[in-house]
Design a protein around this motif. Structure first.
Motif, PDB file in Angstrom:
ATOM      1  N   ALA A 132       0.847  -1.264  -0.069  1.00 22.48           N
ATOM      2  CA  ALA A 132      -0.237   0.102   0.071  1.00 22.48           C
ATOM      3  C   ALA A 132       0.620   1.544  -0.049  1.00 22.48           C
ATOM      4  O   ALA A 132       0.325   2.427  -0.432  1.00 22.48           O
ATOM      5  CB  ALA A 132      -0.898  -0.034   1.339  1.00 22.48           C
ATOM      6  N   GLY A 133       1.986   1.197   0.543  1.00 24.07           N
ATOM      7  CA  GLY A 133       2.959   2.601   0.663  1.00 24.07           C
ATOM      8  C   GLY A 133       3.573   2.626  -0.765  1.00 24.07           C
ATOM      9  O   GLY A 133       4.223   3.578  -0.864  1.00 24.07           O
ATOM     10  N   GLU A 134       3.688   1.719  -1.716  1.00 20.47           N
ATOM     11  CA  GLU A 134       4.205   1.767  -2.982  1.00 20.47           C
ATOM     12  C   GLU A 134       3.304   2.435  -4.063  1.00 20.47           C
ATOM     13  O   GLU A 134       3.791   2.306  -5.259  1.00 20.47           O
ATOM     14  CB  GLU A 134       4.979   0.572  -3.338  1.00 20.47           C
ATOM     15  N   ARG A 135       2.144   2.576  -3.638  1.00 15.30           N
ATOM     16  CA  ARG A 135       1.180   3.037  -4.678  1.00 15.30           C
ATOM     17  C   ARG A 135       1.157   2.491  -5.984  1.00 15.30           C
ATOM     18  O   ARG A 135       1.046   3.006  -7.016  1.00 15.30           O
ATOM     19  CB  ARG A 135       1.587   4.685  -4.935  1.00 15.30           C
ATOM     20  N   TYR A 136       0.747   1.204  -5.932  1.00 18.05           N
ATOM     21  CA  TYR A 136       0.117   0.264  -6.948  1.00 18.05           C
ATOM     22  C   TYR A 136      -1.269   0.783  -7.410  1.00 18.05           C
ATOM     23  O   TYR A 136      -1.863   1.041  -6.811  1.00 18.05           O
ATOM     24  CB  TYR A 136       0.498  -1.114  -6.740  1.00 18.05           C
ATOM     25  N   GLY A 137      -1.578   0.535  -8.561  1.00 21.54           N
ATOM     26  CA  GLY A 137      -3.049   0.747  -8.904  1.00 21.54           C
ATOM     27  C   GLY A 137      -3.861  -0.258  -8.854  1.00 21.54           C
ATOM     28  O   GLY A 137      -3.482  -1.415  -8.197  1.00 21.54           O
ATOM     29  N   ALA A 138      -5.079   0.050  -9.181  1.00 23.75           N
ATOM     30  CA  ALA A 138      -6.189  -1.179  -8.888  1.00 23.75           C
ATOM     31  C   ALA A 138      -5.849  -2.453  -9.626  1.00 23.75           C
ATOM     32  O   ALA A 138      -6.079  -3.509  -9.285  1.00 23.75           O
ATOM     33  CB  ALA A 138      -7.485  -0.506  -9.331  1.00 23.75           C
ATOM     34  N   ARG A 139      -5.224  -2.180 -10.785  1.00 24.92           N
ATOM     35  CA  ARG A 139      -4.975  -3.755 -11.676  1.00 24.92           C
ATOM     36  C   ARG A 139      -3.964  -4.472 -10.710  1.00 24.92           C
ATOM     37  O   ARG A 139      -4.203  -5.928 -10.807  1.00 24.92           O
ATOM     38  CB  ARG A 139      -4.139  -3.406 -12.990  1.00 24.92           C
ATOM     39  N   PHE A 140      -3.032  -3.928 -10.095  1.00 21.49           N
ATOM     40  CA  PHE A 140      -2.145  -4.547  -9.200  1.00 21.49           C
ATOM     41  C   PHE A 140      -2.790  -5.582  -8.420  1.00 21.49           C
ATOM     42  O   PHE A 140      -2.803  -6.756  -8.082  1.00 21.49           O
ATOM     43  CB  PHE A 140      -0.833  -3.828  -8.758  1.00 21.49           C
ATOM     44  N   TYR A 141      -3.860  -4.790  -7.273  1.00 27.69           N
ATOM     45  CA  TYR A 141      -4.393  -5.251  -6.272  1.00 27.69           C
ATOM     46  C   TYR A 141      -5.331  -6.498  -6.741  1.00 27.69           C
ATOM     47  O   TYR A 141      -5.704  -7.486  -6.116  1.00 27.69           O
ATOM     48  CB  TYR A 141      -5.075  -4.266  -5.435  1.00 27.69           C
ATOM     49  N   GLY A 142      -6.157  -6.032  -7.907  1.00 28.25           N
ATOM     50  CA  GLY A 142      -7.162  -7.169  -8.459  1.00 28.25           C
ATOM     51  C   GLY A 142      -6.199  -8.330  -8.968  1.00 28.25           C
ATOM     52  O   GLY A 142      -6.898  -9.561  -8.608  1.00 28.25           O
ATOM     53  N   LEU A 143      -5.255  -8.155  -9.683  1.00 33.63           N
ATOM     54  CA  LEU A 143      -4.383  -9.487 -10.002  1.00 33.63           C
ATOM     55  C   LEU A 143      -3.805 -10.144  -8.787  1.00 33.63           C
ATOM     56  O   LEU A 143      -3.917 -11.444  -8.828  1.00 33.63           O
ATOM     57  CB  LEU A 143      -2.999  -9.133 -10.849  1.00 33.63           C
ATOM     58  N   MET A 144      -3.496  -9.493  -7.608  1.00 29.34           N
ATOM     59  CA  MET A 144      -3.108 -10.157  -6.633  1.00 29.34           C
ATOM     60  C   MET A 144      -4.281 -11.000  -5.897  1.00 29.34           C
ATOM     61  O   MET A 144      -3.911 -12.156  -5.584  1.00 29.34           O
ATOM     62  CB  MET A 144      -2.322  -9.116  -5.335  1.00 29.34           C
ATOM     63  N   VAL A 145      -5.257 -10.437  -5.730  1.00 28.59           N
ATOM     64  CA  VAL A 145      -6.512 -11.069  -5.043  1.00 28.59           C
ATOM     65  C   VAL A 145      -6.830 -12.420  -6.099  1.00 28.59           C
ATOM     66  O   VAL A 145      -7.177 -13.307  -5.427  1.00 28.59           O
ATOM     67  CB  VAL A 145      -7.706  -9.954  -4.966  1.00 28.59           C
TER      68      VAL A 145
END
Length: 539
Positions: A33-46
């Motif tokens: 969260a501190g590295e400011r990834y976009g929504a695409r990153f979090y969606g792929l991780m989940v």
């Protein structure tokens, strides 16, 4: 005791993996969260984590393949997350194609299971008919070794280091790389029933633990060192799966998940702050932010197998009860693991000048939690908890911890760490630094022949198949032109003759049509007379 839903079920073994996955995923996402990834990153991780959850709860090969394939696709997307960088995309291609090649074994195993066991259920595979059982085991073993980056598939994990550090932390700890070892532990009854697959898997894990440990020791890049160490540590889990030590292998998996996710997050913090992951440029990095340095120290010492940290106990629980040959290789691999962990530790702690490393407060919390877990999870292998642990997993009694092996391993780890501290430069032979030239070997043995066959087939298609089609087309055009020049002219003349004859007959037929009734009667009389004459002559 298990909870079932369709082709999914949660029992003791899958529950442990799900909890491990949830904790590591939460820690990694909080840090990211501190590295400011976009929504695409979090969606792929989940989605990546969800696919792993399906994989560990699947009760049949169909559901397993669903989770297995989605997990592979998400790893491709995450390794190549920075899609504008051609090198990163190329690395994602290599990793994806290598694991996909190994995945063909799981598809083959599903087909063999339908033929030999008449069922895709994992718990029915060991009861398959004779030769089919061996084929099922072979397919699953190939697929699992490929997914877990064991020899000879290990090189894809080096390519996976092109992804963001949070991706590496999750990939190497509680998801894809651990999935192969988990699958082998899940189907151990099948491996044992063949009479050969369990020994093959055990030796594959032991050799990988030793050889990839040497590869890790030769690395000069921190993430590459950690990647090779993942192959080596997963090797201990694969060794446990082959030896039937499912409880010990699961404890090793859980402890390693905490250790490796911690180390990769620390490496990611230094990469963001210092812009490098080369060990010679990270000199003194651990001193610039004491919390990150302390967390890395706990993880590295646990990875080295130093008492009383987690991997010291869990790794030696795997080694306990092994036959002499496997035990010797396992102990050698544990010594090498102490060496490469010490190399990384001393590299980042040696004094150097430079500014401090700033890590957001939110990002420090996962490091503290994971460092604590890396320190205490060894309790899973101690006698006081081992019985309850095996009962939770639903596995039979195993050999347990051997105090002699535990003491020997801990002593060797301490001696090795101290020895590395006095060595100025650890040898880095080319064959080890270049990951045994495995990628080059795969290119020479598989990729180039495949492309050569593809080019030959393309030439055959262009020259023979396409040539035949073009020849048929040219023949058709020639026949059409021939018909137009020679036959069509005669047919047109014949048609004109018929038309003129028809017009002449029509003119002649119109002449008797005078409109005078007496002429019609006369014509009828003539026709009647002709008919009578014909009748008389015929008679």
């Amino acid at each position: 005791m298990s909870l079932r839903l369709g082709g999914l079920a949660v029992d003791g073994l899958s529950a442990v993996l799900l909890v491990t996955l949830a904790v590591v995923l939460a820690a990694v996402l909080v840090f990211a969260a501190g590295e400011r990834y976009g929504a695409r990153f979090y969606g792929l991780m989940v989605l990546f984590a969800a696919a792993m959850a399906v994989t560990v709860t699947a009760t049949d090969l169909l559901m397993l393949l669903m989770g297995w394939e989605v997990m592979g696709a998400m790893s491709y997307a995450l390794i190549g997350y920075a899609w504008s960088d051609a090198d990163r995309v190329r690395s994602a291609d290599v990793a994806f194609l290598t694991t996909r090649t190994a995945d063909m074994g799981l598809y083959a195993a599903a087909g063999f299971a339908l033929a030999g066991a008449h069922s895709l259920r994992l718990d029915a595979l060991a009861q398959a008919d004779g030769p089919w059982r061996d084929l099922i085991a072979a397919g699953i073993a190939v697929s699992a070794l490929g997914k877990s980056a064991q020899l000879p598939f290990s090189f894809w994990l080096a390519r996976a280091m092109s992804g963001p550090s949070p991706v590496s932390a999750l990939l190497h700890s509680a998801t894809m790389v651990a999935a192969g070892a988990y699958l082998l532990m899940r189907v151990h009854p099948l491996l044992a029933a063949t009479g050969w697959a369990d020994a093959l898997v055990a030796w594959a894990g032991a050799v990988t633990a030793l050889v990839l440990g040497a590869v890790a020791l030769a690395q000069r890049d921190l993430k590459q060192l950690l990647a090779a160490s993942t192959c080596a540590q997963i090797g201990f889990m694969v060794l446990a799966a082959g030896a039937g030590e499912v409880g010990a292998g699961t404890a090793q998996l859980v402890a390693h998940a905490a250790v490796k996710s911690l180390l990769f997050l620390c490496a990611g913090a230094w990469l963001v702050a210092l812009g490098t992951q080369r060990l010679d440029e990270l000199r003194g990095a651990a001193r610039r932010h004491r919390l990150v340095g302390a967390a890395f120290a706990v993880g590295a010492l646990a990875l080295a197998g130093l008492p009383p940290l987690s991997l010291w106990v869990t790794k030696d629980e795997v080694l306990a009860g092994l036959p002499p040959g496997l035990l010797a290789v396992g102990l050698a691999a544990s010594v090498v693991s102490a060496a490469y962990a010490a190399k990384a530790l001393f590299a980042v702690f040696r004094p150097a000048e430079g500014g401090g490393v700033r890590v957001p407060v939110l990002g420090q919390v996962p490091l503290v939690v994971l460092a604590f877990a890396a320190g205490v999870l060894g309790v899973l292998g101690l006698p006081v908890a081992a019985e309850a642990w095996r009962r939770l997993l639903g596995v039979p009694d195993e050999s347990g911890t051997d105090t002699r092996v535990l003491a020997l391993s801990g002593t060797l780890a301490l001696i090795t760490v101290a020895a590395v501290g006095f060595v100025r430069r650890v040898p880095a032979p080319g064959w080890a630094a270049e990951w045994l030239y495995l990628e080059r070997a795969a290119g020479a043995a598989v990729v180039r022949p495949a492309f050569a066959v593809a080019r030959a087939l393309a030439r055959f298609d262009d020259r023979v198949v396409d040539g035949s089609v073009r020849g048929v087309a040219r023949g058709g055009r020639w026949a059409a032109s021939l018909t137009g020049r020679r036959i069509e002219i005669r047919m047109d003349g014949l048609t004109r003759v018929v038309a003129r004859a028809a017009r002449t007959l029509a003119v002649l037929a119109r002449r008797p049509q005078t409109g005078q009734i007496h002429m019609y009667y006369a014509q009828a009389a003539v026709v009647l007379a002709v008919l009578v004459a014909i009748a008389v002559l015929a008679g």
